[in-house]
Design an enzyme around this catalytic site. Structure first.
Site, PDB file in Angstrom:
ATOM      1  N   PHE A 291       0.900  -1.199  -0.135  1.00 18.37           N
ATOM      2  CA  PHE A 291       0.005  -0.107   0.211  1.00 18.37           C
ATOM      3  C   PHE A 291       0.903   1.250  -0.069  1.00 18.37           C
ATOM      4  O   PHE A 291       1.716   1.465   0.841  1.00 18.37           O
ATOM      5  CB  PHE A 291      -0.988   0.002   1.119  1.00 18.37           C
ATOM      6  CG  PHE A 291      -1.972  -1.113   1.146  1.00 18.37           C
ATOM      7  CD1 PHE A 291      -2.310  -2.076   0.143  1.00 18.37           C
ATOM      8  CD2 PHE A 291      -2.867  -1.329   2.289  1.00 18.37           C
ATOM      9  CE1 PHE A 291      -3.267  -2.803   0.109  1.00 18.37           C
ATOM     10  CE2 PHE A 291      -3.840  -2.127   2.325  1.00 18.37           C
ATOM     11  CZ  PHE A 291      -3.991  -2.883   1.389  1.00 18.37           C
ATOM     12  N   GLU A 292       0.972   1.895  -0.998  1.00 18.69           N
ATOM     13  CA  GLU A 292       1.635   3.036  -1.098  1.00 18.69           C
ATOM     14  C   GLU A 292       0.966   4.350  -0.961  1.00 18.69           C
ATOM     15  O   GLU A 292      -0.034   4.413  -1.327  1.00 18.69           O
ATOM     16  CB  GLU A 292       2.496   3.148  -2.530  1.00 18.69           C
ATOM     17  CG  GLU A 292       3.448   1.906  -2.510  1.00 18.69           C
ATOM     18  CD  GLU A 292       4.376   1.870  -3.766  1.00 18.69           C
ATOM     19  OE1 GLU A 292       4.764   2.877  -4.351  1.00 18.69           O
ATOM     20  OE2 GLU A 292       4.898   0.591  -4.252  1.00 18.69           O
ATOM     21  N   GLN A 293       1.531   5.570  -0.549  1.00 18.30           N
ATOM     22  CA  GLN A 293       1.016   6.703  -0.438  1.00 18.30           C
ATOM     23  C   GLN A 293      -0.033   6.806   0.699  1.00 18.30           C
ATOM     24  O   GLN A 293      -1.089   7.449   0.576  1.00 18.30           O
ATOM     25  CB  GLN A 293       0.572   7.285  -1.827  1.00 18.30           C
ATOM     26  CG  GLN A 293       1.730   7.409  -2.575  1.00 18.30           C
ATOM     27  CD  GLN A 293       1.089   8.088  -3.933  1.00 18.30           C
ATOM     28  OE1 GLN A 293      -0.048   8.604  -4.032  1.00 18.30           O
ATOM     29  NE2 GLN A 293       1.826   7.902  -5.129  1.00 18.30           N
TER      30      GLN A 293
END
EC number: 3.2.-.-
Length: 420
Positions: free
Chosen positions: A211-213
């Site tokens: 899960f990015e950002q």
């Protein structure tokens, strides 16, 4: 094995004759289709006996071989360090006694190609994270993958397949989708159950959460979600790995969503994406500078057990047009293709001693000047040394389809790879 840096006037034939290696050996290990090597190019020489060259020192030979000087001396007790004779033979000691894992990402293509690539990399792999399943705001898994052949082949070759779960959308990584899931207990539990069902029914050995950002506001909820997922997976004997952006402090605003200490206490392994300090949208510079990787590791090991940490390295670089104009976008290029491009344009390769990263400049057919930063056998060797230095769990890569021909040789040089 040791590394030779191409000098003016060198050819593959002259280098091979110097060390007793064939041209085909050198080309094969380094993945070279052509022979027009350039000054500054780093070549891996697949020999464990080094032929002393004029003006060599034992210290210089140890540096070429990436082995401690004391180990080199111990392996050659009859050699006088102060009276090296050109033509003498020096044994390069094995340093592969460090047991480490590997975790690399793989973007599926088709079953035949999946089997072929996994079979090629299996001897040097502990885990392969198959990319990617993505999530919906209600906690559903939003897509399907034709992953049966890849899963079957990994297990057959004693490699653990992991399902990569992301917050990717057609517009990139979505902060909002993660926010919606984390702030809705029903959606959060639904996602945990769906991930468990996916892993158990498809036959995976575990999962990688990518899960990015993640927003700073969701920091604690994200760690809590990972704890809930860990408890569910642990009951079934499955592994939980997370991919996180590289952090050198907790004061970087756009990375506050990742509580390294809290996450490290929950997951089995933490894959640090130790790359993109310079990226397609930035000014030219090293993609994975050793200075920042070291700072990242030192920040991380203060909070996370070292044997949970996996350092991710890039199998790619970037090609910028210079002078750099803000708003322009560089082209991504695999490390192997970067070397081929330097050879095509006969561009000498330079090496930053500070960042331990290679780069070169060339002019294209339109007369535009380019600057390319990438990884080679020198910079990769330094990163593998750091895994040993800090006693980390593993090294990993994004991503296997990009290829890096000398990579498996380097893994075999520096590590004994942990298998299922």
């Amino acid at each position: 094995m040791f590394i030779h840096i191409v000098g003016p006037g060198d050819s593959l034939f002259s280098i091979g004759r110097r060390y007793g290696a064939s041209v085909d050996q050198i080309r094969g290990v380094n993945g070279l289709d052509e022979t027009n090597i350039v000054p500054g190019q780093a070549l891996l020489i697949p020999l464990y006996v080094y032929t002393v060259q004029p003006r060599d020192t034992l210290t210089a030979i140890a540096a070429k071989a990436f082995v401690p000087l004391e180990r080199l001396r111990a392996a050659n007790p009859g050699i006088s360090p102060n009276a090296l004779q050109a033509g003498a033979k020096i044994t390069i000691p094995s340093i592969s006694n460090y047991i480490a894992g590997t975790l690399s990402f793989y973007v599926l293509r088709n079953p035949d190609l999946d089997r072929e690539l996994i079979n090629d990399y299996a001897p040097y792999s502990s885990s392969i994270s198959i990319f990617e399943y993505h999530i919906a705001p209600n906690g559903d898994i939003a897509n399907q993958l034709n992953d049966a052949a890849a899963i079957e082949t990994t297990w057959q070759r004693r490699v653990t397949p992991l399902a990569t779960i992301t917050n990717l959308t057609s517009g990139g990584f979505s902060t909002e989708i993660v926010h919606q899931v984390l702030n809705n207990p029903t959606a959060r539990t639904n996602l945990v159950n769906n991930i468990y069902d996916l892993v158990s029914t498809r036959g995976y050995g575990g999962v990688t959460i990518d899960f990015e950002q993640v927003s700073a506001a969701d920091r604690d909820l994200f760690t809590g979600f990972l704890r809930q997922l860990r408890d569910r997976l642990q009951a079934g004997g499955y592994v939980l790995t997370i991919a996180v952006p590289a952090k050198t402090s907790d004061n970087i605003p756009w990375l506050r969503g990742y509580d390294y200490g809290g996450i490290g206490a929950v997951v089995n392994y933490m894959f640090i994406m130790a790359y993109d300090w310079h990226h397609a949208g930035s000014e030219p510079g090293p993609v994975a500078p050793i200075t920042e990787i070291r700072r990242t590791i030192e920040f991380t090991i203060a909070q996370v057990p070292s044997r949970k940490i996996i350092i991710g390295v890039p199998l790619y670089g970037y090609d910028w047009i210079i002078p750099y104009q803000p708003g322009t976008v560089a082209s991504a290029i695999s490390n192997q293709n970067a070397i081929e491009r330097a050879m095509r344009y006969q561009a000498p390769i330079q090496y930053s001693a500070e960042y331990q990263s290679p780069f070169f400049r060339y002019s294209d057919q339109q007369g535009r000047t380019h600057e390319v930063w990438f990884e080679d056998v020198r910079s990769m060797s330094r990163k593998m040394q750091i895994v040993r230095e800090y006693r980390l769990q593993a090294i990993g890569a994004w991503q296997l389809t990009l290829g890096f021909t000398p990579g498996p040789w380097l893994l075999r040089k520096f590590f004994t790879i942990r298998k299922v």
